[in-house]
Design an enzyme around this catalytic site. Structure first.
Site, mmCIF file in Angstrom:
data_model
loop_
_atom_site.group_PDB
_atom_site.id
_atom_site.type_symbol
_atom_site.label_atom_id
_atom_site.label_comp_id
_atom_site.label_asym_id
_atom_site.label_seq_id
_atom_site.Cartn_x
_atom_site.Cartn_y
_atom_site.Cartn_z
ATOM 1 N N LEU A 127 72.910 -8.520 -16.511
ATOM 2 C CA LEU A 127 72.845 -7.308 -17.329
ATOM 3 C C LEU A 127 73.985 -7.358 -18.342
ATOM 4 O O LEU A 127 75.060 -7.898 -18.071
ATOM 5 C CB LEU A 127 72.992 -6.048 -16.471
ATOM 6 C CG LEU A 127 71.866 -5.714 -15.495
ATOM 7 C CD1 LEU A 127 72.227 -4.466 -14.699
ATOM 8 C CD2 LEU A 127 70.542 -5.507 -16.222
ATOM 9 N N ASP A 128 73.762 -6.778 -19.530
ATOM 10 C CA ASP A 128 74.836 -6.629 -20.501
ATOM 11 C C ASP A 128 75.981 -5.837 -19.870
ATOM 12 O O ASP A 128 75.766 -5.026 -18.963
ATOM 13 C CB ASP A 128 74.344 -5.883 -21.745
ATOM 14 C CG ASP A 128 73.289 -6.653 -22.525
ATOM 15 O OD1 ASP A 128 73.240 -7.886 -22.380
ATOM 16 O OD2 ASP A 128 72.521 -6.016 -23.260
ATOM 17 N N ARG A 129 77.171 -6.030 -20.392
ATOM 18 C CA ARG A 129 78.357 -5.386 -19.809
ATOM 19 C C ARG A 129 78.210 -3.870 -19.760
ATOM 20 O O ARG A 129 78.589 -3.232 -18.776
ATOM 21 C CB ARG A 129 79.598 -5.759 -20.630
ATOM 22 C CG ARG A 129 80.914 -5.246 -20.051
ATOM 23 C CD ARG A 129 82.101 -5.841 -20.759
ATOM 24 N NE ARG A 129 82.134 -5.443 -22.156
ATOM 25 C CZ ARG A 129 82.746 -4.345 -22.611
ATOM 26 N NH1 ARG A 129 83.379 -3.538 -21.775
ATOM 27 N NH2 ARG A 129 82.732 -4.060 -23.892
ATOM 28 N N THR A 178 75.414 -2.131 -19.727
ATOM 29 C CA THR A 178 74.221 -1.690 -19.004
ATOM 30 C C THR A 178 74.545 -1.599 -17.520
ATOM 31 O O THR A 178 75.156 -2.504 -16.959
ATOM 32 C CB THR A 178 73.059 -2.668 -19.226
ATOM 33 O OG1 THR A 178 72.762 -2.737 -20.621
ATOM 34 C CG2 THR A 178 71.811 -2.221 -18.473
ATOM 35 N N ARG A 217 66.933 -3.020 -26.292
ATOM 36 C CA ARG A 217 67.765 -2.456 -27.349
ATOM 37 C C ARG A 217 67.183 -2.760 -28.731
ATOM 38 O O ARG A 217 67.113 -1.890 -29.603
ATOM 39 C CB ARG A 217 69.185 -2.995 -27.215
ATOM 40 C CG ARG A 217 69.826 -2.656 -25.885
ATOM 41 C CD ARG A 217 71.073 -3.479 -25.612
ATOM 42 N NE ARG A 217 72.116 -3.218 -26.598
ATOM 43 C CZ ARG A 217 73.248 -3.906 -26.674
ATOM 44 N NH1 ARG A 217 73.471 -4.928 -25.851
ATOM 45 N NH2 ARG A 217 74.148 -3.602 -27.584
#
Length: 295
Positions: free
Chosen positions: A132-134, A136, A232
């Site tokens: 996951l993105d930081r 998220t 996104r």
């Protein structure tokens, strides 16, 4: 790992049984042979070329795994949703990177998992299956060793690991439910940003509105594909960027990170082949945000 050999596999070489019936990769077999692993038949050490007999108990002992140079254990809070001998499912907080990078070399999920392994004498390194993105939050699937990682990687390639997300987007969607089918590629001049472009890779996102106000919508999202920043990029593309996602046009007036949370994950357990499903409720910053918007 243990197996009791039935008549279908009697007479087979250990190597062939592991490769053809248990999906062991050549790399894993090589590591067992050369890096301190072992195979046993009925408790006696054997070679991979030895043959199996009916009712044999075959045991595979995996070698200890070496940690990468940037993978240092750090004792950090870690919310474990599920654990067994093959996998971990973690509910990651927003602001925590999944793995170390140049910009975030520490304080990551991987660092925390290594410290967790160290405390429990688990002789493996970290194998992140779903990143996951930081910014998220939500569920992250971790394989505990090379074997479960290789099996789950095949699931990823086949598209059988499913993830569902909750997101808060700006505005009211004209269609309360729908599909965004728009290819995604790198944005010219950037190594981070992605964009919708004709020569991009296929990207499909399903969504459904759960609740809405005059200014924002809470939606469930299910990506059919797994492109970088897919959710996104897609919602920015249709004019409804995620709240807090200033990289793709969202405002940080009401939340200081992209309002995106991985709330569901489904997959086949790599060893038991049982269907697994886990859920993580919305974090406080997103629930509080939407409650404030309703008022």
């Amino acid at each position: 790992m243990k197996w009791v050999i039935n008549k279908d596999y009697a007479g087979r070489r250990i190597r062939d049984f592991l490769r053809e019936e248990q999906s062991f990769s050549r790399r894993i077999l090589k590591s067992i042979r050369n890096e301190g692993g072992n195979v046993y038949i009925n408790g006696s050490k054997r070679q991979l070329n030895d043959r199996l007999s009916l009712s044999d108990v075959l045991t595979v002992q995996f070698p200890p795994e070496k940690k990468g140079p940037f993978m240092r254990p750090e004792h950090l809070p870690l919310k474990i949703v599920y654990e067994d001998e093959a996998i971990l499912v973690i509910d990651k907080r927003a602001g925590m990177a999944t793995i170390p990078s140049i910009h975030h070399p520490s304080q990551t999920v991987a660092n925390a998992v290594l410290a967790y392994y160290e405390r429990r004498n688990i002789p493996f390194t970290v194998h992140i299956v779903t990143r996951l993105d930081r910014e998220t939050s939500g569920l992250v699937l971790v394989a505990k060793h090379r074997y479960s990682h290789s099996l789950l990687s095949m699931e990823q390639i086949n598209g059988s690991i499913e993830r569902g997300y909750d997101a808060i987007v700006e505005g009211v969607l004209e269609q309360p439910a729908g599909v965004i089918d728009a290819p995604i590629g790198r944005k010219e001049g950037s190594i981070i940003e992605r964009t919708v472009r004709a020569d991009g890779k296929k990207a499909i996102t399903h969504y459904e509105t759960v609740q809405q106000t005059k200014t924002h919508s809470l939606i469930n999202v299910k990506p059919e594909t797994g492109r970088t920043h897919q959710i996104r990029v897609h919602f920015s593309f249709i004019g409804h960027p995620l709240a807090g996602d200033d990289l793709y046009g969202g405002s940080r007036d009401i939340i200081n990170r992209q309002a995106l949370h991985c709330s569901t994950i489904r997959f086949l357990h790599p060893l038991t082949k049982k269907r697994m499903e886990f859920h993580a409720s919305l974090p406080n910053d997103m629930t509080g945000l939407f409650s404030d918007l309703i008022q």
